[in-house]
Design an enzyme around this catalytic site. Structure first.
Site, PDB file in Angstrom:
ATOM      1  CB  CYS A   1       6.709   1.267   0.718  1.00  0.00           C
ATOM      2  SG  CYS A   1       6.264   2.252  -1.203  1.00  0.00           S
ATOM      3  CG  LEU A   2       8.594   6.992   3.901  1.00  0.00           C
ATOM      4  CD1 LEU A   2       9.820   7.528   3.231  1.00  0.00           C
ATOM      5  CD2 LEU A   2       8.019   7.287   4.512  1.00  0.00           C
TER       6      LEU A   2
ATOM      7  CG  MET B   1      13.405  -1.264   1.996  1.00  0.00           C
ATOM      8  SD  MET B   1      13.086  -1.800   0.818  1.00  0.00           S
ATOM      9  CE  MET B   1      14.352  -1.153  -0.172  1.00  0.00           C
TER      10      MET B   1
ATOM     11  CB  ILE C   1     -24.698  19.139  -7.175  1.00  0.00           C
ATOM     12  CG1 ILE C   1     -25.436  19.628  -6.215  1.00  0.00           C
ATOM     13  CG2 ILE C   1     -24.995  19.704  -8.989  1.00  0.00           C
ATOM     14  CD1 ILE C   1     -25.558  21.486  -6.130  1.00  0.00           C
TER      15      ILE C   1
ATOM     16  CG  HIS D   1       2.359  -0.684  -0.353  1.00  0.00           C
ATOM     17  ND1 HIS D   1       2.727   0.193   0.598  1.00  0.00           N
ATOM     18  CD2 HIS D   1       3.157   0.225  -1.082  1.00  0.00           C
ATOM     19  CE1 HIS D   1       3.573   1.113   0.397  1.00  0.00           C
ATOM     20  NE2 HIS D   1       3.764   1.641  -0.665  1.00  0.00           N
TER      21      HIS D   1
ATOM     22  CE  LYS E   1     -21.741   5.512   0.516  1.00  0.00           C
ATOM     23  NZ  LYS E   1     -21.384   6.323  -0.601  1.00  0.00           N
TER      24      LYS E   1
ATOM     25  CB  SER F   1     -20.594  11.106   4.351  1.00  0.00           C
ATOM     26  OG  SER F   1     -19.524  11.730   5.050  1.00  0.00           O
TER      27      SER F   1
ATOM     28  CD  GLU G   1       0.254  -1.950   3.101  1.00  0.00           C
ATOM     29  OE1 GLU G   1       1.043  -2.766   2.785  1.00  0.00           O
ATOM     30  OE2 GLU G   1       0.696  -0.485   2.583  1.00  0.00           O
TER      31      GLU G   1
END
Ligand code: GLN
Length: 539
Positions: A382-383, A385, A149, A508, A17, A13, A510
């Site tokens: 967010c947090l 702020m 699987i 957000h 990708k 992994s 970003e």
């Protein structure tokens, strides 16, 4: 006519990708084609919204409020597409839908099975996306690694799908690792061969194998891969680690003629891409004139992926300011232990990102105070702020113990709190204030100057809000609410007037930054941090 590209991954992994799929999207879009990217995730969560950053990295939020895999962030940054909740399908969603249909009696007495019911559900989603898109290319990345699987129903579904749409309309790209064994002094192709054999076992023969490698693929290695993976030689694509920035990946894949081959295999007539603007962006990232040090104070700083979109948005803003942004990752809890000086002195800007739960919040409050008092540019998200509001309430307005009810449910001064509608909510999945909301900006404010606009829309993901009972008190002491919801009830942006740049937003930004379209908030913040640098040097 819709064309389909399925991207699978093998061997290990974290192969990149998502970046590879996104980069192919960039190339095809630059050839004038319409492109949509999507991700299938084999896990059973309905969406990643309930997963910890330790499990999953960042949760990326779309306009429609879908909480999705961070690869969708790459897709949106690397192309101009605006994705929706249809573009991230999980096993959790597939099974929820199948089980609901079973309860509703839709299967008319049949035994409900993975094949055909689960696979049909997956194929139906691909068709739905295709119908909405019309002409163009849909690139679908299958999460996980071939051999898992839980990925099997997705692979079976795309195998069937490729037969249904026919040769020439659908291709498979398999991404693998070609490791270098130092003891043997060579690149090893066997893991790739075996991973492709695994795919063939279930009836999928990729036309392209994208080889992640640290070293160049020499012709003999390419031949071996071609021969034993049953892929024509031009289908063996080197995807070597890039040196400087992920935005080089499309350029490298173009050198490998990936987009030419894809167009040939899918019978797409599309001119060569004009990558001039992309190249010049990459150039600005690699060799800018200036340099700026920005501290990101968080609690997941050891995780590469937890603040991915923020780091990318800083890179975009840096390039637009002709500056390399050096990101200094600061652990909020370390500040609690050792104080701010050790970690924050010498930073030209301080950014506090989003977050949940109280671990590290006191360290963030100390960091916000440091930025306010030392006039270091501050950007709260967010947090970040909420932290700025708590700090200001405590240390400027004298509201001792001011806090968010998230961290102190019965505190004396709940300056951040839940609205009534959130108080009723008990379920955790998909119940925050999510997605795009409109904000009106106050003329004459810093926010207005940053956006050059009176109205903006931004993506949200939070439960708690600024408590408007404290509005007058805070504004009286110099914390201006410069952005609010159109009904005026929700504070969306706060800023400190007597400060070079102290801006924090509940949303957000970003998630809306792109390489050649840096987000104005990030642009303004990096610009302010850069001039902080200049002042220091001049003095
Ligand atoms: N935990 C805070 C809230 O739910 C902030 C969320 C965030 O930063 N995304 O309101």
């Amino acid at each position: 006519m819709t064309k389909y590209i399925f991207v699978t991954g093998g061997v290990v992994s974290s192969l990149g990708k998502g970046l590879a799929a996104a980069s192919l999207g960039t190339l095809l879009e630059h050839r004038g084609l319409k492109v949509i990217l999507q991700k299938f995730d084999p896990y059973l969560n309905v969406d990643p919204g309930t997963m910890s950053p330790f499990q999953h990295g960042e949760v990326y939020v779309l306009d429609d409020g879908a909480e999705t895999d961070l690869d969708l962030g790459h897709y949106e940054r690397f192309t101009s597409t605006n994705l929706s909740r249809l573009n991230n399908l999980t096993s959790g969603q597939v099974y929820t839908s199948v089980l609901q249909k079973e309860r509703d009696g839709k299967y008319l007495g049949h035994t409900v099975q993975v094949i055909p019911h689960v696979t049909n559900e997956i194929k139906a989603r691909i068709r739905e996306v295709a119908e909405r898109m019309g002409d163009g290319v849909i690139i679908t990345e299958i999460g996980g690694t071939v051999g898992d699987i839980e990925g099997l129903p997705f692979l079976e579904a795309i195998r069937q799908f490729s037969l249904e749409v026919g040769h020439g309309n659908c291709i498979f790209i398999h991404t693998t690792l070609v490791p270098y064994l130092r003891a043997a002094g060579e690149l090893k192709t066997k893991p790739t061969q075996q991973s492709i054999a695994k795919l063939r076992e279930i009836g999928i023969s990729p036309q392209i194998v994208l080889c992640r490698t640290e070293l160049p693929l020499e012709p003999d290695v390419r031949h071996k891969l071609s021969m034993f993976c049953n892929v024509p030689i031009e289908g063996v694509i080197e995807a070597r680690d890039v040196k400087n920035t992920i935005y080089e990946v499309p350029l490298k894949l173009h050198e490998e003629r990936l987009d030419d081959l894809v167009c040939k295999l899918l019978n797409l007539e599309a001119p060569q891409p004009d990558l001039t603007r992309w190249r010049s962006f990459v150039q600005r990232v690699i060799s800018p004139t200036h340099h700026v040090r920005i501290g990101v104070v968080g609690k997941y700083i050891e995780l590469q992926d937890a603040y991915k979109s923020i780091y990318e948005a800083l890179t975009h803003a840096g390039a637009a300011n002709d500056a390399k942004v050096e990101i200094v990752k600061v652990d909020a809890e370390s500040i609690e232990k050792a104080g701010p000086e050790l970690y924050l002195a010498g930073l030209q800007g301080i950014l506090i990102p989003g977050g949940f739960g109280d671990r590290g919040t006191e360290g963030k409050v100390i960091a916000a105070r440091y930025a306010r008092e030392h006039k270091v540019p501050y950007f709260g998200i967010c947090l970040g702020m909420q932290i700025a509001v708590i700090e200001f309430a405590r240390n400027v307005c004298g509201l001792k113990n001011a806090n968010s009810t998230e961290f102190d449910p019965d505190g004396e001064h709940p300056v951040i709190t839940l609205l009534d509608e959130q108080r009723q909510v008990v379920k955790k999945g998909g119940t925050m204030r999510l997605g795009t909301w409109v904000t009106d900006l106050e003329p004459g404010s810093k926010a207005f100057e940053i956006y050059h606009s009176a109205t903006i829309t931004e993506r949200h993901r939070h439960r708690y809000e600024f408590n408007s009972a404290y509005k007058d008190q805070m504004e009286g002491r110099g914390l201006r609410i410069s952005g609010a919801s159109p009904d005026g009830k929700l504070a969306e942006i706060v800023e400190i007037t007597d400060h070079p740049f102290f801006v924090a937003c509940q949303f957000h930004p970003e998630f809306l930054s792109k390489p050649n379209h840096p987000h104005p908030m990030f642009f303004g913040f990096v610009k302010a941090a850069l001039s902080n640098h200049l002042t220091k040097h001049q003095s």
